[in-house]
Design a protein around this motif. Structure first.
Motif, short mmCIF file in Angstrom:
data_model
loop_
_atom_site.label_atom_id
_atom_site.label_comp_id
_atom_site.label_asym_id
_atom_site.label_seq_id
_atom_site.Cartn_x
_atom_site.Cartn_y
_atom_site.Cartn_z
N ARG A 122 59.62 142.43 51.22
CA ARG A 122 58.31 142.54 50.62
C ARG A 122 57.76 143.79 50.71
NH1 ARG A 122 54.82 143.69 53.78
NH2 ARG A 122 56.24 144.66 55.64
N GLU A 123 58.40 144.53 51.27
CA GLU A 123 58.30 146.20 51.37
C GLU A 123 57.99 146.30 50.19
OE1 GLU A 123 59.90 148.24 53.91
OE2 GLU A 123 58.83 148.07 55.44
N PHE A 124 58.93 146.17 49.41
CA PHE A 124 59.31 147.43 47.43
C PHE A 124 58.21 146.73 47.19
CE2 PHE A 124 61.20 145.74 43.46
CZ PHE A 124 61.16 147.53 43.44
N LEU A 125 57.94 144.95 46.63
CA LEU A 125 57.07 144.30 46.09
C LEU A 125 55.24 144.48 46.10
CD1 LEU A 125 58.32 140.72 46.36
CD2 LEU A 125 59.05 142.25 44.27
N ASP A 126 55.46 144.46 47.96
CA ASP A 126 54.35 144.68 48.09
C ASP A 126 53.52 146.48 47.36
OD1 ASP A 126 51.51 144.84 49.88
OD2 ASP A 126 52.26 146.86 50.02
N ALA A 127 54.81 147.54 47.22
CA ALA A 127 54.64 148.94 46.42
C ALA A 127 54.32 148.56 45.29
CB ALA A 127 56.01 149.79 47.37
N ILE A 128 54.88 147.82 44.32
CA ILE A 128 55.04 148.19 43.09
C ILE A 128 53.74 147.47 42.87
CG2 ILE A 128 57.37 148.44 42.57
CD1 ILE A 128 57.30 145.47 41.40
N GLU A 129 53.00 145.92 43.02
CA GLU A 129 51.73 145.66 42.89
C GLU A 129 51.22 145.94 42.07
OE1 GLU A 129 48.14 144.08 43.13
OE2 GLU A 129 48.32 145.38 44.19
N PRO A 130 50.66 147.87 42.57
CA PRO A 130 49.56 148.21 41.60
C PRO A 130 50.11 148.25 39.94
CG PRO A 130 49.75 149.98 43.86
CD PRO A 130 50.98 149.17 43.98
N LEU A 131 51.73 148.30 39.56
CA LEU A 131 51.80 148.02 38.02
C LEU A 131 51.07 146.87 37.74
CD1 LEU A 131 55.27 149.31 38.64
CD2 LEU A 131 53.45 150.75 37.52
N GLY A 132 51.01 146.13 38.10
CA GLY A 132 50.65 144.96 37.33
C GLY A 132 50.91 145.10 36.04
N PRO A 133 50.72 144.09 35.46
CA PRO A 133 51.97 143.78 34.00
C PRO A 133 52.46 145.15 33.86
CG PRO A 133 49.36 144.48 32.83
CD PRO A 133 49.11 144.27 34.77
N ARG A 134 52.74 146.31 33.97
CA ARG A 134 53.40 146.94 33.95
C ARG A 134 54.67 146.92 34.29
NH1 ARG A 134 48.61 149.24 35.28
NH2 ARG A 134 47.04 150.17 33.52
N ARG A 165 52.78 153.05 47.72
CA ARG A 165 51.54 152.39 46.97
C ARG A 165 50.90 153.64 46.25
NH1 ARG A 165 49.89 146.48 47.21
NH2 ARG A 165 48.22 147.04 46.38
N GLU A 166 50.84 154.55 47.15
CA GLU A 166 49.69 155.54 46.36
C GLU A 166 50.44 155.96 45.35
OE1 GLU A 166 50.26 154.67 49.80
OE2 GLU A 166 47.69 154.34 49.79
N THR A 167 52.04 156.64 45.17
CA THR A 167 52.71 157.17 44.23
C THR A 167 52.58 156.16 42.54
OG1 THR A 167 53.47 157.87 45.79
CG2 THR A 167 55.21 157.71 43.69
N VAL A 168 52.98 155.00 43.72
CA VAL A 168 52.28 153.52 42.10
C VAL A 168 51.88 153.74 41.77
CG1 VAL A 168 53.17 151.12 41.64
CG2 VAL A 168 54.43 152.16 43.28
N ALA A 169 50.51 153.51 42.28
CA ALA A 169 49.18 153.70 42.05
C ALA A 169 49.03 154.93 40.78
CB ALA A 169 48.44 153.59 42.57
N SER A 170 49.61 155.53 41.19
CA SER A 170 49.34 157.51 40.13
C SER A 170 50.08 156.52 38.78
CB SER A 170 50.04 158.60 40.76
OG SER A 170 50.01 159.70 39.95
N TRP A 171 51.62 156.39 38.60
CA TRP A 171 52.19 155.91 37.81
C TRP A 171 51.34 154.93 36.79
CZ3 TRP A 171 57.31 153.74 40.44
CH2 TRP A 171 57.79 154.94 41.30
N ALA A 172 50.49 154.03 37.69
CA ALA A 172 49.62 153.35 36.63
C ALA A 172 48.57 153.70 35.58
CB ALA A 172 48.73 151.98 38.25
N ARG A 173 48.03 154.54 37.20
CA ARG A 173 46.92 155.86 36.28
C ARG A 173 47.54 156.30 35.05
NH1 ARG A 173 45.97 155.77 41.52
NH2 ARG A 173 46.64 158.01 41.99
N GLN A 174 48.75 156.54 34.59
CA GLN A 174 49.05 157.78 33.79
C GLN A 174 49.43 157.08 32.70
OE1 GLN A 174 51.64 160.65 35.40
NE2 GLN A 174 51.58 159.97 37.18
N ALA A 234 64.79 155.21 47.32
CA ALA A 234 63.64 155.08 48.55
C ALA A 234 62.85 153.88 47.86
CB ALA A 234 63.38 156.13 49.20
N THR A 235 61.83 152.37 48.47
CA THR A 235 60.68 152.41 47.94
C THR A 235 59.46 153.46 48.32
OG1 THR A 235 61.45 150.09 48.80
CG2 THR A 235 59.64 150.15 48.53
N PRO A 236 58.70 153.73 46.74
CA PRO A 236 57.43 154.67 46.81
C PRO A 236 56.05 154.17 47.31
CG PRO A 236 58.08 152.92 44.31
CD PRO A 236 58.85 152.41 46.01
#
Length: 275
Positions: A82-94, A44-53, A40-42
Motif C-alpha cells: 500500500r505504501e509503495f503504490l501510494d508513493a508512485i501514484e504521482p507518476l500517473g501514466p509514466r 511522494r514528493e520525490t516521485v512527483a519530482s520525477w514526474a515533473r522532469q 526503499a520506497t521513495p
C-alpha cells in the motif's frame, strides 16, 4: 538509473541539481529502470519530482521493494505494498509497469503464491515479473505453469539476457565485479503481452555489446510489426556509454521499422553559441 558519474560533463551537464538530473537523462532515452525503489520506497514528493522532469509518455519500469519480493516473498505484504503504490501514484501514466523481480530461490513451488499475489494487485497498473530459478528455463512443466499464472494476470515475463556477457571471461574491473554478481540466465525471447520488456547486459567493449544484441534487433523489430510496444534496456558492466548504446540499438531497430518514432534530442552539455 539516470545518474552515473562517467556521464557528467560528457553526456549530461555538470553540475546538475538533483531535480534536473532525470530531465537530462530523458533527453537521451525515453524509459528508465527504477532500481532505487527496490531498496526503499521513495516519498511522494520525490516521485512527483520525477514526474515533473519527464513527459507523460516517458516510461518508468519501477521495481517493487525487496521487503515485498525477497524478504516476505509476496506474503503478508499489504502494508508495504500500500505504501509503495501510494508513493508512485504521482507518476500517473509514466508508470509503464511495476517490476516484480524475484530471488533465485523463488522456484516452481512458489508459483501459486505468485498467482495469489498478482490476483490481489490493482488492475490500474501493468505488471512484469523477472524470475531467476533455473527450472523456469529448462523444465517445460515449470515454464508452462509460470506462463499460465502470468497470462491470467496479463503480466509480462521479463527476460534478463546475460548470454553475451558470460560468453568469455571478464577483462575489466567492472566486468570482474559483475561476473560474481550477475545471474547466468538462459536466453528467453518470448513475449506474453503487447508490452514486452527486455533487460540486456553486454560487455565494456562496445563492439562486443553490439555483436551480442543482434538477435534482439530482429526480435524487437518483429514485435513492432506485430503491433506490440516493447521496452529494451541496454546495460554494460561499467555503463559508461549505456545511453549512447541504447540510442544506437533504437536506431538499428528503426532502420528495420522506419515508422518507429526517433528518440528525443539530448540536452546540450554546453550552451549553444553562434561562435
Amino acid at each position: 538509473m539516470w545518474t552515473h558519474k562517467s556521464w557528467q560533463g560528457r553526456l549530461v551537464a555538470h553540475p546538475l541539481p538533483s531535480h534536473e538530473r532525470l530531465r537530462h537523462y530523458a533527453g537521451w532515452c525515453n524509459a528508465v529502470e527504477g532500481n532505487t525503489t527496490f531498496y526503499a520506497t521513495p516519498t511522494r514528493e520525490t516521485v512527483a519530482s520525477w514526474a515533473r522532469q519527464t513527459d507523460p509518455d516517458f516510461r518508468f519500469v519501477v521495481k517493487l521493494p525487496k521487503v515485498i519480493t525477497h524478504e516476505r516473498r509476496l506474503g503478508d505484504v499489504e502494508e508495504p505494498l500500500r505504501e509503495f503504490l501510494d508513493a508512485i501514484e504521482p507518476l500517473g501514466p509514466r508508470a509503464d509497469a511495476l517490476w516484480i523481480q524475484l530471488p533465485g530461490s523463488f522456484g516452481p513451488a512458489d508459483v501459486a503464491a505468485l498467482g495469489r499475489f498478482l490476483h490481489r494487485l490493482p488492475t490500474s497498473h501493468r505488471y512484469a515479473v523477472e524470475v531467476r530459478h533455473p527450472s523456469f528455463f529448462d523444465d517445460s512443466h515449470s515454464i508452462s505453469a509460470l506462463e499460465e499464472v502470468l497470462t491470467a494476470a496479463s503480466a509480462e515475463w521479463v527476460p534478463f539476457d546475460t548470454t553475451a556477457f558470460f560468453q568469455s571471461p571478464p577483462t575489466t574491473d567492472p566486468e570482474r565485479e559483475a561476473w560474481t554478481r550477475k545471474p547466468r540466465m538462459p536466453l528467453r525471447t518470448a513475449a506474453l503481452t503487447d508490452r514486452p520488456i527486455v533487460r540486456y547486459i553486454g560487455r565494456d567493449d562496445s563492439a562486443r555489446t553490439v555483436e551480442g544484441w543482434q538477435r534482439w534487433i530482429d526480435i524487437v523489430a518483429g514485435w513492432l510489426r506485430e503491433g506490440r510496444s516493447p521496452t529494451m534496456f541496454i546495460h554494460t558492466p561499467d555503463n559508461v556509454d549505456a545511453p549512447v548504446l541504447a540510442r544506437r540499438f533504437h536506431d538499428d531497430v528503426r532502420a528495420r521499422v522506419p515508422e518507429l518514432d526517433p528518440l528525443p534530442e539530448p540536452i546540450p552539455v554546453e550552451p549553444l553559441t553562434l561562435f
